[in-house]
Enzyme design. Structure first.
Site, mmCIF file in Angstrom:
data_model
loop_
_atom_site.group_PDB
_atom_site.id
_atom_site.type_symbol
_atom_site.label_atom_id
_atom_site.label_comp_id
_atom_site.label_asym_id
_atom_site.label_seq_id
_atom_site.Cartn_x
_atom_site.Cartn_y
_atom_site.Cartn_z
ATOM 1 N N ASP A 82 -68.852 -83.836 50.207
ATOM 2 C CA ASP A 82 -68.957 -82.395 49.958
ATOM 3 C C ASP A 82 -67.628 -81.911 49.351
ATOM 4 O O ASP A 82 -66.549 -82.316 49.814
ATOM 5 C CB ASP A 82 -69.233 -81.707 51.314
ATOM 6 C CG ASP A 82 -69.594 -80.240 51.173
ATOM 7 O OD1 ASP A 82 -69.966 -79.812 50.066
ATOM 8 O OD2 ASP A 82 -69.519 -79.521 52.199
ATOM 9 N N ASP A 104 -66.560 -80.454 42.757
ATOM 10 C CA ASP A 104 -66.347 -79.009 42.807
ATOM 11 C C ASP A 104 -65.171 -78.643 41.908
ATOM 12 O O ASP A 104 -64.009 -78.710 42.302
ATOM 13 C CB ASP A 104 -66.087 -78.566 44.251
ATOM 14 C CG ASP A 104 -65.918 -77.049 44.342
ATOM 15 O OD1 ASP A 104 -65.953 -76.385 43.290
ATOM 16 O OD2 ASP A 104 -65.745 -76.550 45.466
ATOM 17 N N GLU A 134 -71.129 -77.521 40.873
ATOM 18 C CA GLU A 134 -71.131 -76.114 41.302
ATOM 19 C C GLU A 134 -70.726 -75.236 40.128
ATOM 20 O O GLU A 134 -69.750 -75.511 39.426
ATOM 21 C CB GLU A 134 -70.178 -75.874 42.479
ATOM 22 C CG GLU A 134 -70.148 -74.386 42.881
ATOM 23 C CD GLU A 134 -69.454 -74.111 44.230
ATOM 24 O OE1 GLU A 134 -69.491 -74.987 45.110
ATOM 25 O OE2 GLU A 134 -68.889 -73.016 44.381
ATOM 26 N N HIS A 181 -68.514 -68.920 52.402
ATOM 27 C CA HIS A 181 -68.174 -69.941 53.393
ATOM 28 C C HIS A 181 -67.638 -69.258 54.646
ATOM 29 O O HIS A 181 -66.878 -68.290 54.543
ATOM 30 C CB HIS A 181 -67.096 -70.887 52.862
ATOM 31 C CG HIS A 181 -67.615 -71.883 51.866
ATOM 32 N ND1 HIS A 181 -67.414 -71.723 50.512
ATOM 33 C CD2 HIS A 181 -68.306 -73.028 52.014
ATOM 34 C CE1 HIS A 181 -67.952 -72.759 49.882
ATOM 35 N NE2 HIS A 181 -68.499 -73.564 50.760
ATOM 36 N N GLY A 182 -68.012 -69.784 55.798
ATOM 37 C CA GLY A 182 -67.429 -69.297 57.051
ATOM 38 C C GLY A 182 -68.224 -68.171 57.672
ATOM 39 O O GLY A 182 -69.389 -67.945 57.348
ATOM 40 N N HIS A 209 -74.293 -73.123 49.438
ATOM 41 C CA HIS A 209 -73.163 -73.330 50.346
ATOM 42 C C HIS A 209 -72.972 -72.052 51.163
ATOM 43 O O HIS A 209 -73.367 -70.967 50.724
ATOM 44 C CB HIS A 209 -71.892 -73.631 49.547
ATOM 45 C CG HIS A 209 -71.873 -75.015 48.999
ATOM 46 N ND1 HIS A 209 -70.972 -75.972 49.417
ATOM 47 C CD2 HIS A 209 -72.670 -75.621 48.094
ATOM 48 C CE1 HIS A 209 -71.205 -77.103 48.771
ATOM 49 N NE2 HIS A 209 -72.232 -76.917 47.963
ATOM 50 N N GLY A 211 -74.049 -71.526 54.477
ATOM 51 C CA GLY A 211 -75.306 -71.190 55.163
ATOM 52 C C GLY A 211 -75.122 -70.352 56.413
ATOM 53 O O GLY A 211 -76.005 -69.576 56.793
ATOM 54 N N ASN A 231 -75.978 -76.118 52.888
ATOM 55 C CA ASN A 231 -74.758 -76.596 53.546
ATOM 56 C C ASN A 231 -74.438 -75.693 54.724
ATOM 57 O O ASN A 231 -74.405 -74.459 54.573
ATOM 58 C CB ASN A 231 -73.592 -76.576 52.556
ATOM 59 C CG ASN A 231 -73.661 -77.725 51.576
ATOM 60 O OD1 ASN A 231 -74.732 -78.159 51.195
ATOM 61 N ND2 ASN A 231 -72.510 -78.221 51.186
ATOM 62 N N THR A 234 -69.942 -73.774 59.791
ATOM 63 C CA THR A 234 -69.168 -72.918 60.697
ATOM 64 C C THR A 234 -69.932 -72.586 61.985
ATOM 65 O O THR A 234 -69.342 -72.579 63.073
ATOM 66 C CB THR A 234 -68.753 -71.620 59.966
ATOM 67 O OG1 THR A 234 -67.998 -71.993 58.811
ATOM 68 C CG2 THR A 234 -67.886 -70.737 60.845
HETATM 69 P P1 13P Z 1 -70.620 -72.457 56.323
HETATM 70 O O1 13P Z 1 -69.407 -72.956 57.032
HETATM 71 O O2 13P Z 1 -70.542 -71.019 55.953
HETATM 72 O O3 13P Z 1 -71.889 -72.781 57.052
HETATM 73 O O4 13P Z 1 -70.669 -73.230 54.928
HETATM 74 C C1 13P Z 1 -70.625 -74.628 54.914
HETATM 75 C C2 13P Z 1 -70.533 -75.157 53.529
HETATM 76 O O5 13P Z 1 -70.973 -74.562 52.573
HETATM 77 C C3 13P Z 1 -69.862 -76.455 53.327
HETATM 78 O O6 13P Z 1 -69.867 -76.889 52.024
#
Ligand code: 13P
Length: 391
Positions: A82, A104, A134, A181-182, A209, A211, A231, A234
């Site tokens: 990833d 990426d 991406e 993300h996060g 990404h 999720g 993906n 978190t």
């Molecule tokens: P989250 O941590 O928001 O679930 O995203 C994970 C991710 O996209 C890793 O590539």
């Protein structure tokens, strides 16, 4: 052994209108929880290792465990790099056993992203390995995954996406349609019209990404518009951390094992919830039936050398030169145990996939070594490429 071709896995999901979970793992607890969740839900799953997390664990050691887990489970799995940052990262990941890689370069200008991605696609496809690119930029908001994705969201432009996919040959595309993300702050606003346009224009599996924090309805609408890989990290990390915090306050004073006790359970529950929601539950059998099993090929040569050849130096050079060719997993050199053996030396070169038979033979480093060092000395030799069969 249920390692399957990730390209087939994602195409199956795309045709079937469901999404496969790509859970990022950062420890053995995550790995075990993912495998148990996949088996309990009878689901395909992607074991995802993010380069942005490599400061938390040793990638090489983690890959050995991940591959062992993939060999042992009956559930269909793929092992994916990833957020790989470079061509070198992708080559290394494939050598260590990843059968899917993400490149990426989404922070780079469009043309540079295209060029960097195409270089990874050319290399990876010659190894039989599918590639995720991406376009657009999925920023981060809060949390350890978010910290690796500073800056603002840049939405994927549908016209650029068409040019990018045609120009690179990626097998699936990570799009930016408003996820981050996060941890979320508030409900994210997703641009479903944009996603629909991209899906109609491309017709290939799309990846989301970031999720964590999306609602059930948002996930459904993403999947209806071509998202086949989600993906997710978190929320799993937070579920594990919550259990550890409970252990800190409630457990008898104890050591490490007392603190991490039971942390797989909430992660596994969250994974199974996602798998159900995303429609991959109970798909394992059809995925196994419809996807190419991921099996290495061994290229074996047995040979003799004239008296006086410096065999040690030749073997060392071969291990170094051939071992660096993309798609080569390992080069083993050997000498017969019995003095009077008909053939006294051997090479065992392991390729990650049958596609490497051709790309290895035509690679300039192989041609140079074979034509100027090995073949002139080892005229007396036999060779075979064979598929490694397990069960
Ligand atoms: P989250 O941590 O928001 O679930 O995203 C994970 C991710 O996209 C890793 O590539």
């Amino acid at each position: 052994m249920a390692l399957v071709n990730m390209r087939d896995m994602l195409n199956h999901a795309y045709r079937g209108g469901y999404a496969v979970a790509a859970f990022d793992l950062v420890s053995l607890d995550f790995l075990e929880a993912i495998i148990k969740a996949a088996e309990a839900s009878r689901a395909p799953v992607i074991l995802s290792l993010a380069e942005s997390h490599f400061e938390y664990f040793d990638f090489e050691l983690a890959m050995a465990a991940t591959e062992a887990a993939a060999m042992r489970t009956w559930a269909p799995v793929a092992i994916h790099l990833d957020h790989g940052a470079s061509l070198e990262s992708a080559v290394k990941a494939i050598r260590l056993g990843c059968n899917g890689v993400m490149v990426d370069a989404s922070t780079r200008p469009f043309e540079e992203n295209l060029e960097r991605t195409r270089a990874v696609v050319d290399m990876a496809h010659a190894c039989g390995v599918p590639v995720e690119g991406e376009l657009g930029y999925v920023a981060g908001v809060e949390g350890e995954d978010a910290e690796r994705h500073p800056g603002e969201v840049i939405y994927t432009a549908p016209e650029e996406a068409t040019r990018y996919v045609r120009g690179t040959g990626v097998d699936c595309l990570a799009v930016s349609v408003g996820t981050v993300h996060g941890r979320m702050r508030g409900e994210p606003q997703l641009d479903f019209d944009r996603l629909e346009q991209i899906n109609r224009a491309l017709g290939i599996p799309l990846v989301v990404h970031g999720g964590t924090g999306l609602s059930d309805a948002q996930f459904r609408r993403l999947i209806e518009r071509g998202v086949t890989k989600i993906n997710y990290y978190t929320a799993l990390s937070d579920a594990a951390a919550e259990r550890i915090r409970e252990n800190v306050v409630s457990a008898e004073p104890g050591g490490y094992t007392a603190l991490v006790r039971g942390m797989q359970e909430p992660m596994r529950a969250e994974m199974q919830r996602c798998i159900r929601l995303w429609g991959s539950e109970n798909r394992a059998e059809e995925v196994l039936a419809g996807c190419e099993p991921w099996q290495p090929v061994d290229h074996v040569i047995i040979y003799n050398l004239p008296e006086g050849t410096d065999t040690t130096a030749m073997m060392a050079e071969g291990r170094r030169v051939l071992g660096a060719i993309p798609g080569v997993r390992e080069v083993v050199t050997g000498k017969a145990v019995a003095e009077g053996a008909a053939y006294r030396y051997c090479w065992n070169v392991r390729f990650c996939h049958p596609a490497v038979i051709d790309s290895y033979r035509d690679h300039p480093d192989h041609i140079r070594f074979a034509d100027t060092v090995f073949r002139p000395a080892a005229a007396d030799r036999l060779s075979i490429d064979f598929r490694v069969l397990r069960d």
